[in-house]
Design an enzyme around this catalytic site. Structure first.
Site, short mmCIF file in Angstrom:
data_model
loop_
_atom_site.label_atom_id
_atom_site.label_comp_id
_atom_site.label_asym_id
_atom_site.label_seq_id
_atom_site.Cartn_x
_atom_site.Cartn_y
_atom_site.Cartn_z
N GLU A 294 3.52 5.41 -3.26
CA GLU A 294 3.72 6.74 -2.74
C GLU A 294 5.16 7.01 -2.32
OE1 GLU A 294 1.23 7.85 0.51
OE2 GLU A 294 1.60 9.97 0.12
N ASP A 295 5.76 6.04 -1.62
CA ASP A 295 7.03 6.32 -0.97
C ASP A 295 8.25 5.77 -1.70
OD1 ASP A 295 5.49 7.44 0.93
OD2 ASP A 295 5.52 5.71 2.28
N HIS B 227 0.78 -1.24 0.00
CA HIS B 227 0.00 0.00 0.00
C HIS B 227 0.82 1.29 0.00
CE1 HIS B 227 0.44 0.06 4.43
NE2 HIS B 227 0.24 1.36 4.30
MN MN Z 1 0.75 3.11 5.50
#
Ligand code: MN
Length: 717
Positions: A83-84, A79
């Site tokens: 994003e990261d 998840h």
């Molecule tokens: Mn998270």
């Protein structure tokens, strides 16, 4: 494995997954997701100092506790990757399925949103999250697991961030978990939020609970043994558990002004049995031994909560004078009570993709809050208005009221009968002329309370008044009333036409979308010289063409079909009603008075729906005078007939068990027993199937033999 103070291991998670996922291919995908995430997050650390991968691992582990499907678990591991880490959606889709990538993208979109208020730009994002649920509810479930783990490690953040996060969890995420019925996650989020928002209160309650723990444990254990022995005596298979109340729920009650020592449900038991009937039997048996506290009995089996929760609740004077809050439910109901919407995953027989599809359908169809949010998002209002309405009127501060049929309707606190009417249907709202609450006529601005039974009187020619805007609570109702005054005549007719068509089709048990298939629309338009579907609504609404003419054109009435299998006077027919002088005709038993074999009956010729048969004393007939005809029972039918009776008692005890015993001696199959009113003179409604009036009379005699029964009567609605 990376070394860390948090020793969560992939093998342990896998073990939990294997308990309910057997498909090796799915296990492979999950394993790959874990390895992919480990690789992508390598070298990253959390604020707590741990390797980053620990976090997605915990999220996946939380998801296993609600038996999430393999795609959801895989997305749980992945998840934070988009994003990261240095990873694009395309790259992910090459490695994993489109479904999994879509879930991760959904969660990524959400994590960019900070649930803080004030800032308008944030509010816009907030709107996205809520509406985003409509795409795939699994996204929100992953988000809940994500937030739960972040809350568990909140100590690593500075104090001001802690408070912001805790408030978000309490105001938005816990209510969403509650409405989805995922009790486990809801309850832990609440406790953790309280710990950071009001640490002194939290630790005070925790300490008090701790101090009294030994004594309470012993009392609960003793009570458990007694109840268990009692149920064994009656051969009811059961499982029984002591049950800890959450700190947050205790805080909530203290906050409402209760004293710690007064909170009944500090001592609590939960009893799990196999069938719904056993729930009521167990209840009766317990009440026969332990005196129930008046007004604390709740039947959420007959009337489930809007989040699908089902259970019986009662409070009794238990051993040593302690009050015990007891919950009784079946194992299946317990699964739903714990995992709510996620319980769809837990049922093996319809597991896999079907369970996941069910998850989404159930969310959309059964959960009123979901529909309310989607409806709100369609209204024209500012983002701020939208967010406030969702927060104050949908997620928090709700009351639950009932329709006369017992359906639960969720409304914001302060709602009036008009809010109720509009919630049922805009058309009902717009044609409201009066309201009856718990059998009393009330003004339309009456403030509804929990458990009110609300009936709306309508008149099809009536229209809203502008003053109503000040008499309602929900933003949605206000907007609906306003929009009535900005609509033009054409729009009003179109809406009215659609509504009346829907109503008539429902009456005939025809699915609206099937009736208005492209092909049928074409045929209707050709025949009546109309343009399109909207045109059909319009002529139906302004009365140019009768509703029934439109429907009959497609759904031709059955009469005058081939008369080969109809011999009304012969003994071979299995119809239960003989209509004198008419060969073949559709016959229904009216569901207002539910005639049973042997009753004096009369037929009423409906418009387009055959003949409906009423009991001769049915009050609905007086309005129908001119269209009646003679009908008789066919003595050769061996059907069973549905009927409902009311039992008036002179007692406040729960007599369901006794009533059930009276009935069980006859060969009557009971559909439902429910309490209509409690208190000194409790009234019960029994719905059952009988062979005819003779058996029904025997049933009356059997029930009347009970000393607590005042009178028994059949219901005519
Ligand atoms: Mn998270």
């Amino acid at each position: 494995m990376t070394k860390s103070k948090d020793n969560i291991k992939f093998e342990d998670i896998l073990e939990k997954i294997r308990v309910y996922i057997e498909d090796e291919k799915q296990i492979e995908v999950i394993t790959k997701a874990y390895e992919f995430a480990s690789l992508k997050h390598s070298g990253q650390f959390r604020k707590s100092g741990e390797p980053y991968i620990i976090h997605p691992m915990h999220v996946a582990a939380i998801l296993t506790t609600i038996y999430a499907d393999y795609e959801t678990i895989s997305a749980g591991f992945l998840h934070d990757v988009l994003e990261d880490c240095d990873c694009t959606a395309e790259e992910m889709e090459e490695e994993f399925s489109h479904e999994i990538t879509k879930l991760v993208q959904g969660v990524t979109k959400l994590s960019k949103i900070h649930f803080s208020t004030e800032n308008e730009y944030l509010i816009d994002y907030y709107k996205k999250i809520i509406v985003g649920m409509s795409e795939d509810v699994r996204v929100i479930i992953i988000k809940l697991a994500d937030r739960l783990h972040n809350m568990r490690t909140l100590w690593a953040l500075p104090e001001d961030r802690q408070k912001v996060k805790a408030r978000e969890a309490l105001e938005i995420l816990a209510p969403i978990a509650h409405h989805l019925g995922i009790h486990k996650i809801k309850s832990e989020l609440e406790d953790l939020s309280l710990r950071y928002l009001k640490p002194d209160v939290f630790y005070d309650i925790a300490e008090k609970l701790n101090k009294t723990k030994l004594e309470r444990d012993k009392t609960v254990y003793d009570m458990q043994t007694e109840v268990s022995n009692l149920l064994n005596e009656y051969h009811i298979n059961h499982e029984i558990k002591g049950r800890a109340k959450s700190i947050y729920s205790i805080y909530n009650k203290l906050d409402k002004g209760k004293k710690f020592s007064d909170i009944y449900d500090l001592l609590a038991l939960r009893i799990l049995v196999n069938t719904e009937q056993e729930c009521y039997l167990a209840l009766g048996i317990i009440h026969s031994k332990f005196r129930p506290l008046p007004k604390r009995f709740k039947d959420y089996i007959a009337m489930p909560k809007p989040n699908m929760y089902q259970s019986l609740h009662t409070t009794v004077f238990g051993i040593d004078g302690y009050l015990f809050e007891i919950q009784i439910r079946t194992h299946d109901m317990d699964e739903v009570a714990e995992n709510g919407i996620a319980s769809h995953w837990a049922y093996k027989e319809n597991g896999g993709s079907k369970a996941t599809a069910n998850l989404q359908t159930t969310t959309e169809q059964k959960l009123q809050f979901f529909k309310s949010i989607i409806d709100l998002s369609k209204e024209k209002m500012s983002s701020e208005e939208f967010v406030n309405s969702v927060k104050d009127e949908v997620l928090n501060n709700n009351i639950y009221v009932f329709t006369p049929k017992g359906d639960v309707i969720e409304l914001p606190k302060g709602a009036t009968p008009l809010d109720f009417a509009y919630k049922i249907h805009t058309k009902v709202g717009e044609t409201t002329v009066g309201a009856i609450v718990n059998n009393n006529i009330v003004p339309l601005n009456y403030e509804l309370k929990d458990n009110d039974i609300v009936k709306i009187n309508t008149n099809k020619n009536s229209t809203p008044s502008k003053e109503w805007i000040n008499m309602v609570k929900a933003t949605q109702t206000k907007n609906k009333i306003r929009s009535f005054f900005t609509k033009n005549e054409r729009e009003i007719y179109i809406e009215r036409g659609k509504y009346n068509l829907e109503k008539e089709l429902r009456k005939r048990k025809i699915v609206f979308s099937e009736f208005f298939s492209d092909d049928n629309i074409k045929q209707i338009c050709e025949n009546f010289k109309l343009e399109d579907l909207e045109d059909i609504y319009l002529v139906a609404g302004n009365g140019r063409i009768a509703i029934n003419a439109i429907i009959n054109f497609i759904d031709k009435p059955e009469e005058i079909a081939q008369p080969k299998n109809i011999k009304i006077t012969s003994s071979s027919t299995d119809a239960d009603i003989i209509v004198n002088g008419i060969d073949k005709v559709k016959v229904n038993l009216a569901n207002c008075c539910n005639p049973v074999y042997g009753d004096e009956i009369v037929g009423y010729i409906t418009k387009g729906n055959g003949i409906s048969v009423h009991r001769i004393n049915c009050h609905n007939l007086s309005m129908l005078e001119d269209r009646t005809l003679e009908v008789t029972w066919n003595s050769n039918s061996n059907k069973r007939y549905f009927t409902s009776i009311l039992v008036y008692t002179n007692s406040s005890d729960n007599n369901m068990l006794g009533l059930m015993q009276s009935i069980s001696m006859l060969n009557v199959s009971v559909d439902e027993i429910k309490t209509i009113t409690r208190g000194d003179n409790a009234i019960y409604e029994i719905s059952c199937y009988v062979t005819g009036i003779e058996q029904l009379n025997k049933l009356f005699t059997a029930i009347n033999k009970n000393a607590y029964v005042d009178k028994v009567e059949r219901i005519i609605r």
